[in-house]
Design a protein around this motif. Structure first.
Motif, mmCIF file in Angstrom:
data_model
loop_
_atom_site.group_PDB
_atom_site.id
_atom_site.type_symbol
_atom_site.label_atom_id
_atom_site.label_comp_id
_atom_site.label_asym_id
_atom_site.label_seq_id
_atom_site.Cartn_x
_atom_site.Cartn_y
_atom_site.Cartn_z
ATOM 1 N N ILE A 76 0.704 -1.189 0.038
ATOM 2 C CA ILE A 76 -0.125 0.169 0.249
ATOM 3 C C ILE A 76 1.141 1.184 -0.262
ATOM 4 N N ASP A 77 0.234 2.730 -0.612
ATOM 5 C CA ASP A 77 1.363 3.631 -0.282
ATOM 6 C C ASP A 77 0.593 4.783 0.218
ATOM 7 N N PRO A 78 0.448 4.566 1.615
ATOM 8 C CA PRO A 78 0.011 5.672 2.200
ATOM 9 C C PRO A 78 0.840 7.306 2.700
ATOM 10 N N GLU A 79 -0.419 8.747 2.470
ATOM 11 C CA GLU A 79 0.473 8.859 3.151
ATOM 12 C C GLU A 79 1.007 9.392 4.476
ATOM 13 N N ARG A 80 1.763 10.282 4.701
ATOM 14 C CA ARG A 80 1.978 10.109 5.990
ATOM 15 C C ARG A 80 0.799 11.253 6.832
ATOM 16 N N VAL A 81 -0.499 10.265 7.383
ATOM 17 C CA VAL A 81 -1.349 10.870 8.762
ATOM 18 C C VAL A 81 -0.599 11.238 10.110
ATOM 19 N N THR A 82 -0.840 12.349 9.867
ATOM 20 C CA THR A 82 -0.666 12.380 11.752
ATOM 21 C C THR A 82 -1.823 12.757 12.416
ATOM 22 N N GLY A 83 -2.181 12.891 13.826
ATOM 23 C CA GLY A 83 -3.104 13.447 15.154
ATOM 24 C C GLY A 83 -2.857 14.746 14.973
ATOM 25 N N SER A 84 -1.355 15.517 14.735
ATOM 26 C CA SER A 84 -1.475 16.708 14.951
ATOM 27 C C SER A 84 -1.733 17.570 13.837
ATOM 28 N N GLU A 85 -1.884 16.910 12.679
ATOM 29 C CA GLU A 85 -2.006 17.088 11.748
ATOM 30 C C GLU A 85 -4.052 17.632 11.733
ATOM 31 N N PHE A 86 -4.647 16.215 12.231
ATOM 32 C CA PHE A 86 -6.086 16.082 12.162
ATOM 33 C C PHE A 86 -6.226 17.075 13.057
ATOM 34 N N ILE A 87 -5.841 17.486 14.360
ATOM 35 C CA ILE A 87 -5.821 18.282 14.935
ATOM 36 C C ILE A 87 -6.156 19.594 14.469
ATOM 37 N N GLU A 88 -5.391 20.069 13.518
ATOM 38 C CA GLU A 88 -5.301 21.249 12.478
ATOM 39 C C GLU A 88 -6.534 21.463 12.056
ATOM 40 N N ARG A 89 -6.583 20.170 11.492
ATOM 41 C CA ARG A 89 -7.891 20.665 10.569
ATOM 42 C C ARG A 89 -9.047 20.961 11.173
ATOM 43 N N MET A 90 -9.448 20.259 12.615
ATOM 44 C CA MET A 90 -10.321 20.095 12.765
ATOM 45 C C MET A 90 -10.529 21.172 13.616
ATOM 46 N N LEU A 91 -9.484 22.112 13.880
ATOM 47 C CA LEU A 91 -9.732 23.058 14.621
ATOM 48 C C LEU A 91 -9.273 24.000 13.703
#
Length: 243
Positions: A76-91
């Motif tokens: 599989i070829d995932p992107e780097r997916v981080t919790g900190s960037e999820f929080i940024e998007r959520m805010l």
């Protein structure tokens, strides 16, 4: 311990990009999402119980290029997916407007700031606990979350304990979404610094963090994580991807 079966299972459960991460949170089906970085693997190498915690996650993300490389070796070829960037998007966005959120962990003053940020973004923080984690009882926490009809539990506790308490709360009956984000809440609230985008693009975020906290992170990176990187990630890094 780390096995081929664990790595294969991680690949089966791996979220491929940020959009898939957000969609998994928004569909409200009960689940736990665990971001996985090299430190998680180092902990799993020493603890069969923690390795099982990774196995039991409904989804994992490749939080860091070593895990991205490891997942590519599994086709599989995932992107780097981080919790900190999820929080940024959520805010920053409004896609989570109206969701009921809970915060487990982080210091109280950090939680105060983060709660205000979430409210400004349209989320309602209906429960939070910043107390001594040794006092947390999974059944009691799950009961409170159910009482307040929480959609999203944000676990702001570093591994291994954060991931393990998140799993215990879900097993105890919480039927919302559990996300383990470690220190991402501290970053979002301005109590820790996220590496600039150009440093993340160069895959040097670990070095940036080491310069900030050398006493805490030297042992983690060079004593705990480096042997795991050499044994499990480096051989796969040079192997052609299967996809």
């Amino acid at each position: 311990m780390i096995t081929d079966e664990l790595i294969d299972l991680m690949a089966e459960k791996c979220i491929l990009n940020d959009d898939d991460f957000d969609a998994a949170v928004l569909d409200r089906e009960p689940k736990r999402i665990q971001t996985v970085n090299l430190h998680h693997l180092a902990l799993a190498a020493k603890s069969a119980e923690f390795a099982r915690t990774i196995e039991r996650a409904d989804y994992i993300t490749a939080d860091g290029w070593p895990i991205v490389s490891l997942m590519r070796s599994r086709g599989i070829d995932p992107e780097r997916v981080t919790g900190s960037e999820f929080i940024e998007r959520m805010l920053a966005g409004r896609q989570f407007h109206g969701k009921k959120a809970a915060i487990l962990g982080a210091d109280r003053h950090v939680g105060d700031d983060f709660r205000g940020q979430l409210h400004d973004s349209g989320l309602h923080v209906v429960f939070r606990d910043h107390g001594n984690r040794r006092d947390w009882k999974a059944k009691r926490v799950a009961k409170k979350l159910q009482k307040y009809d929480v959609d999203l539990l944000i676990v702001a506790v570093t591994p291994p304990f954060g991931d393990m308490i998140g799993e215990e709360v879900r097993k105890a009956g919480f039927d919302g979404v559990v996300i383990n984000v470690g220190g991402a809440v501290n970053m979002a609230a301005g109590h820790a610094t996220m590496a600039p985008g150009w440093i993340r693009a160069m895959k040097l975020e670990w070095f940036y963090r080491l310069l900030q906290e050398p006493n805490r992170l030297f042992r983690r990176y060079f004593v705990e994580c480096l042997p795991v990187f050499v044994k499990y990630v480096l051989p796969n890094y040079w192997r052609p991807a299967r996809f």
